[in-house]
Every structure is written in C-alpha cells, then in structure tokens.
Write a protein that holds these residues in place. Structure first.
Motif, short mmCIF file in Angstrom:
data_model
loop_
_atom_site.label_atom_id
_atom_site.label_comp_id
_atom_site.label_asym_id
_atom_site.label_seq_id
_atom_site.Cartn_x
_atom_site.Cartn_y
_atom_site.Cartn_z
N PRO A 29 5.73 -42.10 -0.39
CA PRO A 29 6.28 -42.81 0.62
C PRO A 29 7.46 -43.53 0.30
CG PRO A 29 4.02 -43.33 -0.45
CD PRO A 29 4.66 -42.35 -1.19
N ALA A 30 8.33 -43.43 1.37
CA ALA A 30 9.55 -44.08 1.70
C ALA A 30 9.78 -45.21 2.49
CB ALA A 30 10.56 -43.06 1.87
N VAL A 31 8.48 -46.01 2.68
CA VAL A 31 8.36 -46.93 3.52
C VAL A 31 7.36 -48.06 3.02
CG1 VAL A 31 6.49 -45.90 5.04
CG2 VAL A 31 8.06 -47.35 6.07
N THR A 32 7.71 -49.36 3.59
CA THR A 32 6.76 -50.51 3.38
C THR A 32 6.16 -50.88 4.58
OG1 THR A 32 8.14 -51.19 1.47
CG2 THR A 32 6.90 -52.75 2.83
N LEU A 33 4.72 -50.79 4.59
CA LEU A 33 4.00 -51.34 5.74
C LEU A 33 4.18 -53.10 5.70
CD1 LEU A 33 0.96 -49.06 5.54
CD2 LEU A 33 3.25 -48.74 6.49
N VAL A 34 4.64 -53.48 7.01
CA VAL A 34 4.82 -54.92 7.31
C VAL A 34 3.79 -55.47 8.34
CG1 VAL A 34 6.30 -56.77 7.56
CG2 VAL A 34 6.99 -54.92 6.41
N ILE A 35 3.00 -56.47 7.95
CA ILE A 35 1.95 -57.12 9.02
C ILE A 35 2.56 -58.57 9.21
CG2 ILE A 35 0.16 -55.36 8.56
CD1 ILE A 35 -1.05 -57.64 6.71
N PRO A 36 2.22 -59.19 10.36
CA PRO A 36 2.45 -60.41 10.62
C PRO A 36 1.88 -61.65 9.54
CG PRO A 36 1.77 -59.55 12.71
CD PRO A 36 1.60 -58.77 11.62
N GLU A 37 2.16 -62.70 9.54
CA GLU A 37 1.60 -63.58 8.64
C GLU A 37 0.00 -63.87 9.16
OE1 GLU A 37 3.36 -64.87 6.10
OE2 GLU A 37 4.71 -63.47 6.86
N ARG A 38 -0.18 -64.02 10.12
CA ARG A 38 -1.71 -64.17 10.61
C ARG A 38 -1.97 -62.93 11.77
NH1 ARG A 38 -1.87 -70.52 11.96
NH2 ARG A 38 -1.51 -71.26 9.77
N LEU A 50 -3.09 -46.68 7.77
CA LEU A 50 -2.07 -46.20 7.50
C LEU A 50 -1.79 -45.71 6.00
CD1 LEU A 50 0.76 -47.31 10.02
CD2 LEU A 50 -0.05 -45.26 9.82
N GLY A 51 -2.02 -46.90 5.29
CA GLY A 51 -1.87 -46.55 3.90
C GLY A 51 -2.90 -45.64 3.32
N TRP A 52 -3.99 -45.64 3.57
CA TRP A 52 -5.12 -44.66 3.16
C TRP A 52 -4.54 -43.14 3.47
CZ3 TRP A 52 -8.53 -40.89 4.95
CH2 TRP A 52 -9.59 -40.46 4.12
N HIS A 53 -4.27 -43.03 4.71
CA HIS A 53 -4.00 -41.64 4.95
C HIS A 53 -2.52 -41.44 4.23
CE1 HIS A 53 -6.92 -42.29 8.37
NE2 HIS A 53 -6.95 -41.10 8.29
N ILE A 54 -1.50 -42.04 4.35
CA ILE A 54 -0.35 -41.73 3.52
C ILE A 54 -0.56 -41.36 2.32
CG2 ILE A 54 1.94 -42.65 3.03
CD1 ILE A 54 2.16 -43.88 5.67
N GLU A 55 -1.62 -42.31 1.48
CA GLU A 55 -1.84 -41.88 0.31
C GLU A 55 -2.38 -40.54 0.01
OE1 GLU A 55 -3.94 -43.81 -3.81
OE2 GLU A 55 -4.72 -44.60 -1.48
N PHE A 60 0.29 -41.02 -3.04
CA PHE A 60 0.44 -42.46 -3.65
C PHE A 60 0.54 -43.58 -2.35
CE2 PHE A 60 3.30 -39.22 -5.85
CZ PHE A 60 3.16 -39.94 -7.20
N GLN A 61 -0.01 -44.53 -2.60
CA GLN A 61 -0.09 -45.74 -1.45
C GLN A 61 1.03 -46.46 -1.21
OE1 GLN A 61 -1.76 -47.88 0.84
NE2 GLN A 61 -3.32 -47.14 -0.51
N PRO A 62 1.49 -46.59 -0.13
CA PRO A 62 2.75 -47.08 0.29
C PRO A 62 2.49 -48.63 0.24
CG PRO A 62 1.50 -46.53 2.15
CD PRO A 62 0.81 -45.89 1.31
N ALA A 63 3.70 -49.05 -0.03
CA ALA A 63 3.47 -50.77 -0.31
C ALA A 63 3.24 -51.50 1.26
CB ALA A 63 4.89 -51.32 -0.66
N VAL A 64 2.50 -52.58 0.92
CA VAL A 64 2.14 -53.54 2.06
C VAL A 64 2.54 -54.93 2.05
CG1 VAL A 64 0.34 -54.24 3.62
CG2 VAL A 64 0.08 -52.09 2.64
N ALA A 65 3.28 -55.33 2.78
CA ALA A 65 3.84 -56.68 2.69
C ALA A 65 3.53 -57.65 3.80
CB ALA A 65 5.32 -56.88 2.48
N THR A 66 3.45 -59.01 3.73
CA THR A 66 3.51 -59.57 5.04
C THR A 66 4.87 -59.96 5.38
OG1 THR A 66 3.53 -61.81 4.00
CG2 THR A 66 1.37 -60.90 4.62
N GLU A 67 5.33 -60.43 6.61
CA GLU A 67 6.55 -60.52 7.07
C GLU A 67 7.60 -61.44 6.44
OE1 GLU A 67 8.89 -60.01 11.35
OE2 GLU A 67 7.01 -61.12 11.43
N SER A 68 6.80 -62.31 5.78
CA SER A 68 7.52 -63.33 5.08
C SER A 68 8.02 -62.74 3.79
CB SER A 68 6.75 -64.75 4.71
OG SER A 68 5.56 -64.41 3.84
N GLU A 69 7.60 -61.81 3.32
CA GLU A 69 7.96 -61.22 2.02
C GLU A 69 9.13 -60.20 2.20
OE1 GLU A 69 3.82 -60.96 -0.56
OE2 GLU A 69 4.00 -59.84 1.44
#
Length: 652
Positions: A29-38, A50-55, A60-69
């Motif tokens: 994976p060359a991408v991070t998945l980003v979701i809103p704070e809420r 998305l993470g499950w299928h990309i893995e 490999f599991q892509p990184a997941v972050a909230t937007e504040s990160e």
C-alpha cells in the motif's frame, strides 16, 4: 421526483489524462486512509472494508488515520479521504448536496477523495444511504478488480496487486436503479423440522455473511417505497359495512369460502377513496419534494370480480394470450383484466394528486393482469408497477422468452415506472438449475426499456450449485449494460487455472436445464409439486442419480487443473461439495417424496441421515442455504412427526 424514481446513472469511464494517484506500488500500500473525526458508521466501515481488501491484494494493511492526524508534512504522501472531511470540502465537494447513495470521486493532487451522501444507521442496512461506502466498492471493483462471488472470504476474489494507479478524475457515481433489492430469504425455514436446516449459530453467521455480501454488491435504495398486498385483512375489517368493495363472484361479494383469498372490486369509487384516505392517515399528503407511495397492490389471488363496472374497464384480450397461459395454471380459466387495474390505478392516483402532486400509486402486474394492457392507456410516471408474472419460470422456449419481454415493453409503453418484482429465483431448490443466459437476456431487455428498480423474491442462496445465476442476479443490478458473457468471465476467472473447466461444468448444467422444459412441466404436474414450495418432491426425477456422473467428471478435471493454485483449488472444492449435497438431496427425495404413495420416513431413513450428517459437517461452508432447503423439504417429504402435504399458492 423523477430522479428519485430512477434517474441515477451508472459509473462511466471517467478517466482523464495525467499521472493519477498511486494506491499500491511494489506490491505494498502506498496510501493512508483518512476518516473524519466523527465519521458516520458507514464511513468508518468504508475504511475497514478498503483496508481489508487492500490487505488481501497486497498482504499489508494500509494505515488508517483521523483527519486531525494528517499534517502538512504527511500530505507529501498519497491519502484517500473518506466521507465529509475538511480536505474534501476545501476541494469543493459538498457531500450534503449529493443525492442519496451518490458519491463524488475526485483526485486532488496526489490524493483521492471519496465523499458520498451518508446517513446515520447500520452500514449493512439497505435503508442507510452509504454513498462513501459505495464509492469505496466502486474503487475496489474498478481498479482492484475485486469480485464478490458468494458470501464469505472464499467467495471474495481479490487479485494480487503489484501496482494500482487511479487516473485523474472528477465524477459522481450513483447506482442506476433507485432500488436494488433481493429478498434475504431469512424467513424461509422449516418450523416443524428445524433439524433439516442450519443450527442456530450457523444460521446467524450465514445471514451476517450474506448481509455483508449484499452490501458489497451495492444493494440498497434511494427512497423507501412501501408496498405489498394491500387488502389482506380488509374483509374482516370492512366486509360487513362495505361488501361492495370486494369481488363479485357467482353473485356473491367477498371470499368464496371462510378464510379464502379474495380480490377487490377495483372499479368501486368508495374503495378508491378509502385507499387514498388511508394513505393520507399515514402522512402521505404531507407536502414535500419526495414521492409518497399509495399502496394499491391487489391481494395474492387472480383479479376475478365479475361486476359490470369492473368488466366495463377491461380491454380486449390479446390474440396470443391463451397460447402462452399454461392450461393447468390457476389463471387459465380467468379473464384477462390488465386494463381494469391500469385504469383503476390511474383513477386512484388522480384522487391522491388532489392532496399531493408527488403521490405515486404502486400496483403489481401479476396473475391475470400481468400481460400488457391493450386499451392504449397512458399512465405516466406517478404510477409505479412491479412486474411480477406468477409463473413462467425458466427455462423457456424462444417464443415464450420473446413474449415475456414483449409484456414488459407493453407496460413500458404506458409510460408508468416499472420495477422487476419477479419470483424466478425461488425456483430450483438446491439443484444445479442454471438459467443464467435467459435471465440476463430478460433483465437487460427490461433495463433498456425503462426499468427503475428491482425487488427479487428471493435469495435462496445455493451458491455452489447456482453460482452463475446468482452472480448475474447481483452484478447486473450494478452493471446492467455489460454483456452477460463478460460478467460470467469475471466469475469464472476466480477459479484461476480451472476457469475454462468450471465454465464447461456450468455450461453442461445450463444445457441440461434448457433441454429439460418438457420433463420439468410433466414431472411437476404428475407429482403435484410446486416450482418454488415443494421442489424436493421432484428433485430425484429431474436430477436422477445418473445425471450427476458427467458433472462430477467435469469437476474432477477442474480440480486437477487447479491443483497448484490453493485458492482456486478451494473454490473448486466448494463446487464439489455443492454437487455432493445436491446428489444427497436427490437420493433422499427418491425415498421420501410425497409424490409417491409408497414413500415413508422408514424407507428413506438411511438417505436422510446421510444428508443430515453432511449438513452438520459442512453447514459453515455456505454451499447452500440449508434453511431454505429445509423449508422446501418440510412440504415435500415424508418426515417423522407431521408431514404436511400442501397445495402451494403462488409465491407472494
């Protein structure tokens, strides 16, 4: 209103020149998945999916972050921004302005935004608008070539991905049909003989897996249209005071006998006013931009009112009508009454329109009023009709197929809105009853002639024996314009080096099915079996023990071809288990069928025990919905305790 009733468009080839966004590079994976704070639950679930299928595609599991990160420093690498993020809004995406189930997919520099119309509620609930989730599935479908074949991990085909680049784009994706629905068959289980079906734990797991599978195939709806047989309890409620609202048969109003089904005197002005009055009581006349639905669906019985007012609304019977009505059908002796229902729906809508111009009257083209009207009536888009022929299961002759498609076109010419509300998928029990070519032909003909939605009864779930039927059932609802051959190639490709062998296997069964029209008709008549409720009475006669040998040989060849590919080999084994299960059902049916007066539980005890042992050993493979099998068998076989011999009504 017309948008809500089916103006959505399928995703197009929205590729633009440029480098695009790199999601996978060098097999990682060359991408991070980003979701809103809420985030809405469906947005959070989109990241999980998305993470499950990309893995699965990369290991490999892509990184997941909230937007504040996400910081200005990390923005140097690719991100997928999911849902209503600040980044998406800054890029000009107003997800709140999108229509339900819609999703904007936009590349912004090295990043990708997937932002949809999302409402609160379970991600797996078809009434939850999950635009971002659907956009994620569009990404997996289009760029990762993920294919969802049947419920569970084995049925999820995710090719190995070394490099995935999404081209530059700016597009809104909306499912083409306003409703894409296949009834879950959750209620189809044997109450008297639960031992024939799933254990309770397995049933729960199966239905959860099926719900996930259906959502991955983007089943859902943009607006909740409530309908169904509208007058079931009306005789009890209104028969004494208003007998004139009910059918007149042999000089008598109402049911012909206590507890019998009945149709309505659909021409009666008081009945029409009461239908609208009840719609108003439930808030149907509340002003708004959304359509509200007036349920005018006739009861599950032929239209048979013989009063002069009803007969005056009838059009001439089509000259070829009787040619295509089975001689022993329950409608063979009934008049052709499509025009009386069409004219009555129109009259009901005109009353409702006085209170709400967005009122939509819903009826079924069913029983002896499913064939197209002949009066030249124009109904318009404020009438929505579920096309629901009560018989005419597959396979059909070429003439029958053409005639059925002509009935749809005839209803389309009334300018009403049509949805496919058929019972075709209740047919076949768990046998390899393959009709994928004729189904695709009819579906695509309807899609090209005004279809706005679907409501199929039901998903009986025999994945290992009826895979091509079920794959097309789901896939065509998202890609109605793709050739059926191309969609089936997707299905077969999941079997890797055995793809050609598996195709030959299902081609064998489709030829067997299409060549057995007369055998099906004659056998079911002779044994008093129903094509949907008591199929297991005839399973041994339609699929005798010797019919399985050629198919077993074809799967043996497929197993040999797939031997070096672990996943493909497991999928071939899945088909083999399904065929073994069907054969065990056939052997049990031969000894237990209620179509043979010599049958008894003792006579078939050994075969039944072998079948039950197989089900306990393999129930979590999902080769078949065991509960549906049990539901059919409970009215087909001589079983311990109360064996119920039913004269099955139509499947509504």
């Amino acid at each position: 209103m017309l948008h809500w009733l089916g103006a959505g468009k399928a995703a197009g080839a929205y590729v633009q020149p440029g480098d695009g966004v790199t999601l996978v590079a060098g097999g990682r994976p060359a991408v991070t998945l980003v979701i809103p704070e809420r985030p809405k639950d469906s947005v959070r679930y989109a990241a999980v999916e998305l993470g499950w299928h990309i893995e699965k595609a990369t290991g490999f599991q892509p990184a997941v972050a909230t937007e504040s990160e996400v910081t200005s420093a990390t923005l140097g690498k690719a991100h997928i921004f999911l849902g209503d993020t600040r980044f998406a809004r800054k890029a000009g995406i107003d997800s709140g302005a999108l229509e339900p189930e819609s999703c904007a997919i936009r590349t912004v520099g090295r990043h990708l935004c997937i932002a949809g119309h999302d409402t609160s509620g379970s991600p797996l609930d078809e009434d939850t608008s999950a635009g971002t989730l659907f956009g994620s599935y569009e990404l997996l479908d289009r760029y990762f070539a993920v294919r969802w074949l049947w419920p569970g991990e084995l049925g999820t085909f995710v090719p190995r991905a070394e490099s995935v680049v999404v081209p530059l784009q700016d597009h809104v994706v909306t499912p083409r049909f306003m409703q894409r629905h296949v009834r879950s068959a959750a209620g189809l289980k044997a109450k008297d003989h639960p031992e024939l079906g799933f254990t309770a734990a397995a049933a729960e797991e199966y239905m959860n897996a099926q719900a996930t599978f259906l959502r991955r195939n983007r089943m859902g709806r943009r607006i909740l249209a409530k309908y169904g047989h509208a007058f079931v309890d009306w005789w009890r409620q209104y028969g004494a005071e208003h007998p004139e609202w009910f059918q007149l048969v042999n000089g008598r109003r109402g049911p012909s006998r206590l507890g019998a089904r009945f149709s309505m005197c659909i021409s009666n002005p008081g009945l029409r006013e009461e239908i609208v009055a009840q719609w108003r009581e439930h808030g149907g006349d509340t002003p708004g931009h959304l359509p509200t639905f007036v349920n005018a669906v006739e009861n599950d019985v032929p239209g048979q009112c013989g009063c002069d007012a009803c007969k005056a609304l009838d059009g001439p019977e089509p000259p070829d009508y009787r040619k295509f009505i089975p001689s022993k059908s329950k409608i063979a002796s009934k008049p052709f009454v499509s025009d009386r229902y069409a004219r009555s729906w129109q009259a009901i809508q005109q009353i409702a329109a006085k209170y709400n111009s967005n009122s939509v009257v819903v009826g079924y083209a069913y029983m002896n009023y499913f064939a197209a009207p002949t009066s030249g009536i124009k109904l318009g888009p404020n009438i929505m009709i579920g096309f629901c022929p009560s018989s005419w299961f597959y396979p059909r002759s070429g003439d029958e197929q053409d005639w059925m498609k002509a009935q749809w076109r005839g209803w389309a010419e009334t300018e009403a809105r049509l949805f496919m509300r058929t019972n075709y998928f209740l047919d076949g029990y768990c046998m390899p009853h393959i009709f994928s070519s004729q189904f695709a032909d009819e579906f695509q003909s309807a899609a090209n002639n005004g279809m706005i939605g679907t409501d199929f009864d039901s998903l009986t779930g025999h994945w290992a024996t009826q895979g091509p039927n079920l794959y097309l059932l789901l896939r065509l609802q998202i890609h109605p314009d793709m050739p059926a051959s191309a969609l089936l190639s997707e299905y077969y490709s999941a079997f890797g080096p055995a793809a050609a062998d598996v195709r030959r296997y299902f081609d064998f069964w489709e030829a067997y099915t299409s060549g057995g029209r007369a055998r099906l008709r004659d056998t079911f008549e002779a044994l008093g079996a129903s094509r949907w409720r008591s199929w297991a009475k005839a399973a041994h006669a339609i699929y005798p023990e010797e019919s399985f040998a050629p198919a077993e040989a074809l799967l043996d060849k497929a197993a040999s071809s797939a031997a070096a590919d672990q996943q493909a080999s497991r999928r071939v084994q899945f088909l083999q288990l399904g065929l073994q299960h069907a054969k065990l059902c056939s052997l049990a049916a031969a000894k237990l069928t209620l179509g043979d007066p010599e049958s008894s539980y003792e006579r078939g005890k050994v075969e039944l025990q072998a079948l039950l042992e197989f089900r306990r050993a393999h129930e979590r493979t999902w080769v078949s919905n065991m509960n549906h099998c049990a539901w059919v068998e409970s009215t087909s076989w001589a079983l311990p305790g109360a064996a119920v011999q039913l004269q099955a009504p139509d499947p509504e």
